[in-house]
Scaffold this active site. Structure first.
Site, PDB file in Angstrom:
ATOM      1  N   LYS A 121       4.260  -9.019  -1.423  1.00  0.00           N
ATOM      2  CA  LYS A 121       2.950  -8.350  -1.418  1.00  0.00           C
ATOM      3  C   LYS A 121       2.399  -8.341  -2.838  1.00  0.00           C
ATOM      4  O   LYS A 121       3.026  -7.791  -3.748  1.00  0.00           O
ATOM      5  CB  LYS A 121       3.098  -6.921  -0.877  1.00  0.00           C
ATOM      6  CG  LYS A 121       1.800  -6.133  -0.871  1.00  0.00           C
ATOM      7  CD  LYS A 121       1.918  -4.867  -0.032  1.00  0.00           C
ATOM      8  CE  LYS A 121       0.654  -4.026  -0.096  1.00  0.00           C
ATOM      9  NZ  LYS A 121       0.728  -2.832   0.754  1.00  0.00           N
ATOM     10  N   ASP A 226      -2.198   6.783   5.269  1.00  0.00           N
ATOM     11  CA  ASP A 226      -2.936   5.647   5.831  1.00  0.00           C
ATOM     12  C   ASP A 226      -2.180   5.216   7.085  1.00  0.00           C
ATOM     13  O   ASP A 226      -1.913   4.043   7.307  1.00  0.00           O
ATOM     14  CB  ASP A 226      -3.003   4.512   4.803  1.00  0.00           C
ATOM     15  CG  ASP A 226      -4.134   3.537   5.092  1.00  0.00           C
ATOM     16  OD1 ASP A 226      -4.976   3.837   5.963  1.00  0.00           O
ATOM     17  OD2 ASP A 226      -4.176   2.471   4.455  1.00  0.00           O
TER      18      ASP A 226
HETATM   19  P1  ADP Z   1      -2.642  -3.320   2.504  1.00  0.00           P
HETATM   20  O1  ADP Z   1      -2.088  -2.288   1.570  1.00  0.00           O
HETATM   21  O2  ADP Z   1      -3.531  -4.247   1.761  1.00  0.00           O
HETATM   22  O3  ADP Z   1      -3.208  -2.771   3.751  1.00  0.00           O
HETATM   23  P2  ADP Z   1      -0.215  -3.980   3.977  1.00  0.00           P
HETATM   24  O4  ADP Z   1       1.065  -3.622   3.297  1.00  0.00           O
HETATM   25  O5  ADP Z   1      -0.686  -3.045   5.042  1.00  0.00           O
HETATM   26  O6  ADP Z   1      -1.359  -4.230   2.887  1.00  0.00           O
HETATM   27  O7  ADP Z   1      -0.066  -5.433   4.568  1.00  0.00           O
HETATM   28  C1  ADP Z   1      -1.136  -6.136   5.168  1.00  0.00           C
HETATM   29  C2  ADP Z   1      -0.643  -6.920   6.372  1.00  0.00           C
HETATM   30  O8  ADP Z   1       0.381  -7.841   5.965  1.00  0.00           O
HETATM   31  C3  ADP Z   1       0.016  -6.048   7.419  1.00  0.00           C
HETATM   32  O9  ADP Z   1      -0.927  -5.555   8.324  1.00  0.00           O
HETATM   33  C4  ADP Z   1       0.998  -6.980   8.062  1.00  0.00           C
HETATM   34  O10 ADP Z   1       0.358  -7.779   9.029  1.00  0.00           O
HETATM   35  C5  ADP Z   1       1.422  -7.892   6.928  1.00  0.00           C
HETATM   36  N1  ADP Z   1       2.680  -7.428   6.311  1.00  0.00           N
HETATM   37  C6  ADP Z   1       2.805  -6.567   5.273  1.00  0.00           C
HETATM   38  N2  ADP Z   1       4.089  -6.355   4.951  1.00  0.00           N
HETATM   39  C7  ADP Z   1       4.814  -7.096   5.814  1.00  0.00           C
HETATM   40  C8  ADP Z   1       6.231  -7.312   6.010  1.00  0.00           C
HETATM   41  N3  ADP Z   1       7.146  -6.731   5.240  1.00  0.00           N
HETATM   42  N4  ADP Z   1       6.607  -8.140   7.000  1.00  0.00           N
HETATM   43  C9  ADP Z   1       5.693  -8.751   7.789  1.00  0.00           C
HETATM   44  N5  ADP Z   1       4.369  -8.605   7.656  1.00  0.00           N
HETATM   45  C10 ADP Z   1       3.911  -7.787   6.689  1.00  0.00           C
HETATM   46 MG    MG Z   2      -2.261  -1.785   5.243  1.00  0.00          MG
END
Ligand code: ADP
Ligand code: MG
Length: 462
Positions: A121, A226
């Site tokens: 991320k 959130d």
């Molecule tokens: P933001 O803070 O920008 O909302 P998120 O952490 O919610 O970011 O991640 C955005 C998207 O990425 C999630 O909705 C999911 O689909 C995907 N995602 C995030 N972390 C993971 C993970 N560890 N494994 C699989 N998909 C992930």
């Molecule tokens: Mg998110």
């Protein structure tokens, strides 16, 4: 933002040396003067300008000549520094497809040498709301110039620290693997975002599981803030994993109850709309209070262990001060939709940043910082925030009349001092002459395109 990792293969040691020099310069310069970059990188045969051109071509740097000839990192440049460090640490060795685009993050698959796939991320705070950030001068007063680096690094560190602590307490969250700069590596969640699910075998059970997690967070002294169908992942067996933690707050937060209720409401609303679950309490039922508490838990009825996780969080390097900083940011951005956003036109205030200097020991340390070997890269972890904080402290101390700043200044190389003074004078002259271009007003906005190239596979080994 497109992350063309193939570029990494063509970047030389010198390219990374200059990129690191720009990052270092950004500790105290919004736009780092080219001369200063050259001085820090001190490449043999004066090759810095050629390297700068190459980095610019690959969009790892942004050039700004509105006040003086200078450069700043783009998000892509910052990405590459983090990726390179994590690759050198052996955390992963290739980057795959983009699997998620958040409002303020991009998520990619990465794989290590064993072929284990993880999620990376990259935090992009300020991508959607930089104007708002810049307008909050009360909070970002001395740091508007590096705020996106600083805030994104804080968001990553906070997310990593929370994920680790939550995992240790048995919460269903991804496994926190590592963190550098604005980048968090975690285990890949098998499953789908809950928002994509149209049918459940056991909607009541899933609802109870999810609401149970909100309650358990509170019992551990935390509120997600959130908690919605975008941040809940679910697999075919209806197992739940919670993601996305940079905005979590303590139950002792002044708006804790409001945030808790909002998290609960989000889930109730989603279940009633998507799965037609009814949440009306039965008026005839004598036990309706207890029953509606089970469906819709009340903040006041939860036994909360305030500060329970603090120790673990601080152990991960996430201090109270950093917690406060990121909280102020997320509240201002996410908690005040109707607040007016000022234009982010630069003011005299911004020019002042160039008056701070890198000290000589920074430059002496550069060789070590830049070599990016496994042992050294911990030092090279891009702790811009700490330096910013130091700078702010020394500014504060200076105002207090303390002699700390004088001490620091004795270390400064006189030749460098002279050059910087000259650059400063030039910058101030140009600024006074009123040369404000659009380029300078928008100098924070990355030119990178939209980050929705989900389908494009960008596999690269290096
Ligand atoms: P933001 O803070 O920008 O909302 P998120 O952490 O919610 O970011 O991640 C955005 C998207 O990425 C999630 O909705 C999911 O689909 C995907 N995602 C995030 N972390 C993971 C993970 N560890 N494994 C699989 N998909 C992930
Ligand atoms: Mg998110």
């Amino acid at each position: 933002m497109k992350l063309d990792v193939n570029v990494l293969r063509y970047l030389s040691k010198d390219d990374f040396r200059v990129l690191t020099a720009v990052e270092m310069g950004m500790r105290n310069h919004e736009i780092v003067p080219a001369e200063l970059i050259e001085r820090i990188a001190s490449l043999r045969h004066g090759g810095t300008y050629k390297v700068l051109k190459n980095l610019l071509k690959h969009k790892l740097l942004h050039h700004d000549s509105s006040k003086y000839d200078g450069f700043r990192l783009t998000y892509l440049g910052y990405d590459f520094l983090a990726i390179k460090t994590l690759v050198n640490r052996g955390v992963f060795s290739s980057v795959g497809r983009q699997i998620g685009v958040g409002k303020e993050s991009d998520i990619f698959e990465v794989a290590n040498e064993d072929g284990t796939i993880m999620a990376m991320k990259l935090h992009r705070l300020g991508r959607t709301s930089f104007r708002a950030v810049k307008s909050k001068r009360d909070y970002l007063k001395h740091r508007s110039s590096f705020s996106w680096l600083y805030l994104s690094r804080l968001a990553a560190l906070k997310e990593f620290a929370f994920m680790k602590a939550l995992q240790e307490h048995g919460f269903p969250v991804p496994n926190a693997v590592d963190c550098n700069r604005h980048c968090v590596i975690m285990s890949l969640v098998q499953g789908y975002p809950f928002v994509q699910v149209k049918q459940l075998q056991n909607p009541e059970t899933v609802f109870e599981k999810i609401i149970g997690i909100v309650v358990r967070f509170a019992e551990h002294g935390l509120i997600h803030c959130d908690f919605n169908e975008f941040n809940i992942m679910i697999d075919d067996d209806e197992n739940i994993t919670i993601i996305d933690f940079p905005q979590m707050v303590s139950v002792s937060h002044r708006n804790a109850e409001m945030y808790f209720d909002r998290d609960v409401e989000c889930i109730i609303k989603f279940f009633s709309k998507r799965f037609n679950l009814s949440f009306e309490a039965n008026a005839d039922d004598s036990d309706s209070d207890a029953e509606s508490d089970a469906v819709k838990p009340r903040f006041s009825s939860i036994k909360k262990a305030s500060g329970f996780l603090d120790k673990e969080l601080y152990a991960s390097g996430f201090s109270r001060k950093e917690q406060d900083d990121i909280e102020k940011f997320t509240e201002k951005i996410h908690g005040s939709d109707d607040e007016e956003i000022e234009d982010d036109e630069e003011t005299e205030d911004d020019e002042d940043h160039d008056s701070s200097k890198l000290n000589a020991s920074d430059i002496q340390n550069f060789d070590a910082l830049c070599s990016l070997t496994k042992d050294e890269d911990d030092e090279q972890s891009g702790n811009i925030g700490e330096v910013v904080e130091d700078q702010q402290n020394s500014e504060e101390k200076h105002e207090d009349g303390s002699d700390k700043v004088e001490d620091d200044e004795q270390d400064v190389n006189p030749e460098l001092e002279q050059r910087l003074a000259k650059q400063r004078r030039r910058a101030i002259q140009v600024a006074r002459a009123g040369r404000k271009t659009n380029a300078s007003r928008n100098s924070y906005k990355d030119k990178g395109g939209k980050s929705s190239h989900n389908s494009k596979i960008q596999k690269s080994n290096w």
